[in-house]
Design an enzyme around this catalytic site. Sequence first.
Site, PDB file in Angstrom:
ATOM      1  CE1 TYR A 140     -25.975  21.143  47.323  1.00  0.00           C
ATOM      2  CE2 TYR A 140     -26.557  20.627  45.049  1.00  0.00           C
ATOM      3  CZ  TYR A 140     -26.765  20.455  46.410  1.00  0.00           C
ATOM      4  OH  TYR A 140     -27.732  19.595  46.850  1.00  0.00           O
ATOM      5  CG  ASN A 194      -1.304   7.828   6.208  1.00  0.00           C
ATOM      6  OD1 ASN A 194      -1.181   6.699   5.792  1.00  0.00           O
ATOM      7  ND2 ASN A 194      -2.461   8.459   6.170  1.00  0.00           N
ATOM      8  CG  HIS A 214      -4.164  14.104  -0.133  1.00  0.00           C
ATOM      9  ND1 HIS A 214      -4.225  13.627  -1.418  1.00  0.00           N
ATOM     10  CD2 HIS A 214      -4.578  13.069   0.659  1.00  0.00           C
ATOM     11  CE1 HIS A 214      -4.658  12.378  -1.407  1.00  0.00           C
ATOM     12  NE2 HIS A 214      -4.880  12.006  -0.162  1.00  0.00           N
ATOM     13  CE1 TYR A 251      -3.569   2.675   0.558  1.00  0.00           C
ATOM     14  CE2 TYR A 251      -2.119   3.483   2.294  1.00  0.00           C
ATOM     15  CZ  TYR A 251      -3.208   3.664   1.453  1.00  0.00           C
ATOM     16  OH  TYR A 251      -3.926   4.831   1.510  1.00  0.00           O
ATOM     17  CD  GLU A 281      -9.735   7.350   3.895  1.00  0.00           C
ATOM     18  OE1 GLU A 281     -10.184   8.511   4.040  1.00  0.00           O
ATOM     19  OE2 GLU A 281      -8.667   7.114   3.312  1.00  0.00           O
ATOM     20  NE  ARG A 311     -23.666  22.547  51.164  1.00  0.00           N
ATOM     21  CZ  ARG A 311     -24.856  21.991  50.901  1.00  0.00           C
ATOM     22  NH1 ARG A 311     -25.041  20.704  51.150  1.00  0.00           N
ATOM     23  NH2 ARG A 311     -25.854  22.698  50.430  1.00  0.00           N
ATOM     24  CG  PHE A 328      -4.292   6.264   9.487  1.00  0.00           C
ATOM     25  CD1 PHE A 328      -5.669   6.157   9.553  1.00  0.00           C
ATOM     26  CD2 PHE A 328      -3.607   5.346   8.712  1.00  0.00           C
ATOM     27  CE1 PHE A 328      -6.363   5.176   8.873  1.00  0.00           C
ATOM     28  CE2 PHE A 328      -4.292   4.356   8.012  1.00  0.00           C
ATOM     29  CZ  PHE A 328      -5.668   4.266   8.085  1.00  0.00           C
TER      30      PHE A 328
END
Length: 519
Positions: free
Chosen positions: A293, A209, A97, A67, A432, A296, A342
């Site tokens: 609160y 990646n 990309h 790959y 994906e 406390r 990744f």
Amino acid sequence: MVTLSVDYLSEIPTQVIISGQALSFADIVAVARQHAPVTISNKALEKIRAARMVIDRLAVDDSKKVYGITTGFGHLSKMRISSDQQVELQYNLIRSHAAGVGEPLTEEVTRAMMVLLAASLARGHSGVHAEIVLTLAEMLNAGICPLIPSRGSVGASGDLAPLSHLALTLIGEGEAIYQGNKLSGEQALQQAGIKPVSLHTKEGLALINGTHLMEAIAVLAIVDAQVAVRSAEVACAMSLEGLLGSHVPLDARIHERRGQVGQIVSATRLRHLLRESALNASHQNCARVQDPYTLRCAPQVIGAVRDAVEYCATIFERELHAVTDNPLIFPDEGDVLSGGNFHGQPLALALDMLAIALAQLASFSERRVYNVIGPHDWEEKGSETTLFLTPHPGLHSGLMIAQYVAASLVNEIKVMAHPASIDSIPTSAGMEDFVSMGVTSAHKLRRVIEQTQQVLAIELLCAAQLLDFRLPLLPGTGVQQARQLVRIHVETLTKDRVLSHDIEALVQLIQSGQIAAIE
């Protein structure tokens, strides 16, 4: 478990050596915020070169299907790539990309990304040439800051778009800031005397990646979150003293009977901040039985936030030793294994949890602000002060609108605390099919931290004013230190004035770590 020192600012290293081992939170802060120089050790270079030898052997063998080396990417992994196209493939990957949008990442986040990427590649499981890691260090040391659009990552298969923009500068493309000027990547490298990287097989994929953007934001956020928690404890102690709250709910025996670690730590610290309090001694026989609160139950609530920060710190610390590339190279066995390191889900969940925890911290603080600028029905007669803490109510509004601002901030924080990691929009033609959206979680968290600091600054402003009303009686030792520190930066309010400047000054005081360091 991870325990970050409250004095982390004084423990930042003056240089960071990348040796293939895990970096620390302090290392990342040093490079990101203090511009500490980065060095790549010989040990790391040996690991890098050993992994590269495996890739070089595979790159010349078209018969093997690996790959990202002899195949395309994502859904296109079905496509075979011949040896004479493998280098072109890497350049095409980065350019295609680099599709990010939105305002650029801040310099500190970009620098954190760069050092995290270098450290990951230096662990010797990514198969890059040593020149890539050495050039990243050179860029950091020269102060070259790639311009990286902040939006575009879905937090799975790596922070692909942001890391591609980083990689563009590395190869002499894209844009960068150098010596205050916006330049092309080529110009920035040239002016700094740095040679652009020439990509080889697998290297474009190794550069993009990874989880380095969400990790960068996460590491800086965990440091800021711990400072915020400790600052909140100081602000809470100030408010408790100003409101003449009881110290009894802080008794160690109460908290030991529950056994929650964060709760015990917060109660211990609050007791220490309140030690030797003349204010507490002044109302020992008052008629009030219980406080609200937000006084406390302070150890129970702030302690829960402490525990959440501790959990998140553990997750992020693990990632500081991670290799999140794909495929991974194992030089000892000669194996190349394709997996999914990744994927950002571990970080995305922790980032969302941290935002939720800080939303609780800010909301808790705002409720004390509301009480501090009282008076309210629950206060004992004679203990209350003038409404909105002005000496001249009516003619002057005092701190009235400071509480409005805190309420507005908390409302926005609550919206941003909605987790991004519960959503997934499939990408890459369904290959994906479940993504983390961790970068969305990270961006929201940065805003939550900023606004939490603003809410805490408002509590410091109001609580210090209330303590001034209690003079000459003095609060506990730690609280008195905090009041004096606030007064160095902001004067007592005697008449109406613009409060924005006061709030900003106290935000900067919180960010400096000085409030958090008070004991």
